[in-house]
Design a protein around this motif. Structure first.
Motif, short mmCIF file in Angstrom:
data_model
loop_
_atom_site.label_atom_id
_atom_site.label_comp_id
_atom_site.label_asym_id
_atom_site.label_seq_id
_atom_site.Cartn_x
_atom_site.Cartn_y
_atom_site.Cartn_z
N THR A 163 11.24 2.70 -8.55
CA THR A 163 11.07 1.90 -7.20
C THR A 163 9.98 3.16 -6.03
O THR A 163 9.60 3.99 -6.45
CB THR A 163 12.27 2.28 -6.27
OG1 THR A 163 12.70 3.00 -6.09
CG2 THR A 163 13.44 1.38 -7.70
N ARG A 164 9.46 2.02 -5.15
CA ARG A 164 8.93 2.89 -3.86
C ARG A 164 9.45 3.79 -3.31
O ARG A 164 8.22 4.40 -3.30
CB ARG A 164 8.72 1.99 -3.36
CG ARG A 164 7.63 0.78 -3.82
CD ARG A 164 7.90 -0.78 -2.95
NE ARG A 164 7.07 -1.09 -1.60
CZ ARG A 164 5.64 -0.46 -1.54
NH1 ARG A 164 4.88 -0.93 -2.02
NH2 ARG A 164 5.57 -0.42 -0.25
N ASP B 104 13.36 -3.37 7.39
CA ASP B 104 14.34 -2.93 6.28
C ASP B 104 14.36 -1.54 5.93
O ASP B 104 15.04 -0.77 5.00
CB ASP B 104 14.21 -3.41 5.27
CG ASP B 104 12.13 -3.17 4.21
OD1 ASP B 104 11.67 -2.57 5.48
OD2 ASP B 104 12.18 -3.52 3.67
N LEU C 204 10.04 -2.26 1.55
CA LEU C 204 10.98 -3.20 -0.06
C LEU C 204 11.31 -1.37 -0.51
O LEU C 204 9.87 -1.29 -1.50
CB LEU C 204 9.40 -4.09 -0.24
CG LEU C 204 9.17 -5.19 0.44
CD1 LEU C 204 8.18 -5.55 -0.07
CD2 LEU C 204 10.23 -5.20 0.48
N GLN D 1 13.57 -0.65 -2.91
CA GLN D 1 14.44 -0.07 -3.45
C GLN D 1 13.52 -1.41 -4.79
O GLN D 1 13.47 -1.66 -5.98
CB GLN D 1 15.54 -1.06 -3.68
CG GLN D 1 16.54 0.09 -2.81
CD GLN D 1 17.96 0.05 -3.04
OE1 GLN D 1 18.32 -0.14 -3.72
NE2 GLN D 1 18.08 0.86 -1.62
N ASP D 2 11.74 -1.70 -4.22
CA ASP D 2 11.76 -2.80 -4.84
C ASP D 2 11.25 -1.78 -6.12
O ASP D 2 10.65 -0.96 -6.01
CB ASP D 2 10.45 -3.83 -4.24
CG ASP D 2 10.93 -5.02 -4.32
OD1 ASP D 2 12.86 -4.61 -3.79
OD2 ASP D 2 10.25 -5.49 -3.72
N THR D 3 10.36 -2.48 -7.35
CA THR D 3 10.01 -1.81 -8.06
C THR D 3 8.34 -1.54 -7.69
O THR D 3 7.88 -2.76 -7.13
CB THR D 3 9.44 -2.30 -9.63
OG1 THR D 3 11.33 -2.73 -10.45
CG2 THR D 3 9.28 -1.88 -11.00
N THR E 71 4.63 -1.18 -8.56
CA THR E 71 3.78 -1.50 -9.54
C THR E 71 2.24 -1.10 -10.09
O THR E 71 2.33 -0.23 -9.30
CB THR E 71 2.83 -3.23 -9.32
OG1 THR E 71 2.31 -3.01 -8.34
CG2 THR E 71 3.73 -4.33 -9.10
#
Length: 452
Positions: free
Chosen positions: A376-377, A403, A432, A434-436, A438
């Motif tokens: 995650t980020r 967030d 963001l 907890q976003d993956t 990239t």
């Protein structure tokens, strides 16, 4: 013929014992008239040995006188004529003896007349016991016999001091060391006394020792060791002081044997030869994937020497007085998995192991890393924060993002630092966290970190 009733018999001669018959010259008188010798005969009795001898006068038949008579005379004892020479001997001489030459009569005995502190004599044999230097007088006594007088001869006995050797002991030292200290000489350590007799003891006063010349301990060479002292108070011994030698030699070196062709690592030593007391350093270099198993250093007798671990693969020991053997062995490193789900044969094993040991990653639990899970980020931010060993930023940079509350507690300091450093700028105004992340996003974050 005329009868002489009371003749006068006169004797002339030496009446001392000679061992032969003593026949005095005899004169016979009638009152004042000497009677011719042809008118009588003379005979002797007991005229050989000392004592009373008799002279007998008898007239000759047909002569002009009728005369007879006798008288006595004393034969004296003879003096003895032996001689005895002076004696000169050295203290401790066991064969010293008073002797005489010539014939003696009667028992012979010996006696100390004077100087009994210097010598004693055996009454029966004349053997001398020498007590100290000095002079004694010994009397030789011949008791005499029936025909000889008692006789004495005085013999001067001179006792000289015996030689006592006081020898400086030879010493040795190595270059670079201090010369042996001679300031307080000690018996049997610095010098010896040779030549004492029996249970004799002596005290040498004011013993002094010195070097001649003063030794140069930076070079090899030989130097005299002088010794003096005072033995004048001793009446038995005369000192003979003998010098010694200090020999200065180079300190010997001994080989340090290192095994050739040690498997899975190498061992080197410095220096390769060393003197007793030197510090020797061993460097151990294991091959990749191996570590030191055992390192043993033994002296020439097989005794193990104590090693000091200096760190960084270096060990040291103190060189003994003899050759040294070094033995080393290496063993394969035991692969330890940092997490239960990271196998040692996985292509990423070393990377995960490094990251865990460096504190960059901690896994999703104490035992799990989840190597196949996406990052995650907030996780990438945390990894960079830990790698950089960064400090928390005091200003809250997350508050500007709607967030911000979705950032995990363990990641807040890292995300705040990443935003403050400009590594993460958000997407469409959001973090963001907890976003993956990239691959492209990770590339951008890393580039910003490296170029910041």
């Amino acid at each position: 013929p005329k009868t002489v009733t009371d003749p006068t018999i006169a004797l002339r001669g030496d009446f001392t014992y000679t061992g032969e018959a003593i026949d005095p010259a005899v004169t016979v008188k009638d009152s004042e008239t000497e009677i011719p010798a042809g008118e009588y005969t003379v005979s002797f009795r007991g005229n050989v040995n000392a004592g009373t001898a008799a002279v007998i006068v008898t007239d000759v038949a047909g002569g002009n006188y009728i005369v007879s008579g006798s008288t006595t005379f004393e034969i004296d004892k003879a003096d003895q004529t032996f001689s005895a020479e002076p004696v000169t001997a050295v203290y401790g001489d066991m064969d010293a003896k008073v002797t005489y030459t010539g014939t003696v009569y009667g028992a012979v005995t010996y006696a100390v007349k004077s100087g009994g502190d210097a010598a004693e004599v055996d009454e029966a044999t004349g053997a001398l016991t020498l007590l100290k230097s000095g002079t004694a007088v010994v009397t030789v006594i011949a008791a005499g016999d029936a025909n000889h007088n008692r006789a004495e001869r005085d013999v001067t006995v001179t006792v000289q001091k015996a030689t006592l050797t006081i020898r400086a002991l030879d010493r040795s030292a190595y270059t670079g060391s201090a010369a042996p200290d001679l300031s307080a000489p000690a018996l049997d350590r610095d010098y010896v006394i040779e030549g004492l007799l029996g249970s004799d003891t002596v005290v040498v006063e004011d013993v002094r020792m010195s070097y001649d010349p003063e030794p140069d301990m930076t070079e090899t060479g030989e130097y005299g060791i002088l010794i003096t002292g005072d033995l004048s108070a001793d009446e038995r011994y005369e000192p003979d002081f003998i010098s010694g030698t200090l020999t200065v030699t180079a300190l010997p070196t001994y080989p340090i044997n290192v095994p050739d062709g040690t498997e899975n690592g190498s061992v080197s030593v410095r220096p390769k030869r060393a003197s007793r007391g030197d510090t020797v350093t061993i460097t151990v270099e294991p091959d990749e994937g191996f570590e030191l198993d055992e390192l043993v250093v033994t002296d020439k007798d097989g005794n193990e020497l104590r090693l000091t671990d200096r760190g960084g693969g270096k060990y040291s020991f103190t060189m003994p007085g003899g050759r040294v053997e070094i033995k080393a062995s290496f063993k394969k490193l035991v692969e330890i998995r940092p997490f239960d789900d990271v196998n040692t044969d996985a292509y990423y094993y070393e990377a995960v192991k490094w990251a865990a040991e460096a504190g960059v990653v901690k896994g999703i639990s104490a035992d799990e890393f989840a190597p196949e899970a996406p990052v995650t980020r907030q996780e990438i931010a945390t990894m960079l924060y830990r790698f950089a060993k960064a400090e928390a930023v005091a200003e809250d940079k997350l508050a500007a993002f709607p967030d911000a509350a979705s950032v995990a507690d363990w990641a807040k300091d890292a995300m705040n630092w990443a935003v403050a450093r400009g590594l993460i700028n958000g997407s469409d105004g959001k973090l963001l966290p907890q976003d993956t992340a990239t691959r492209a996003q990770i590339a951008v974050i890393l580039a910003r970190y490296l170029n910041a």
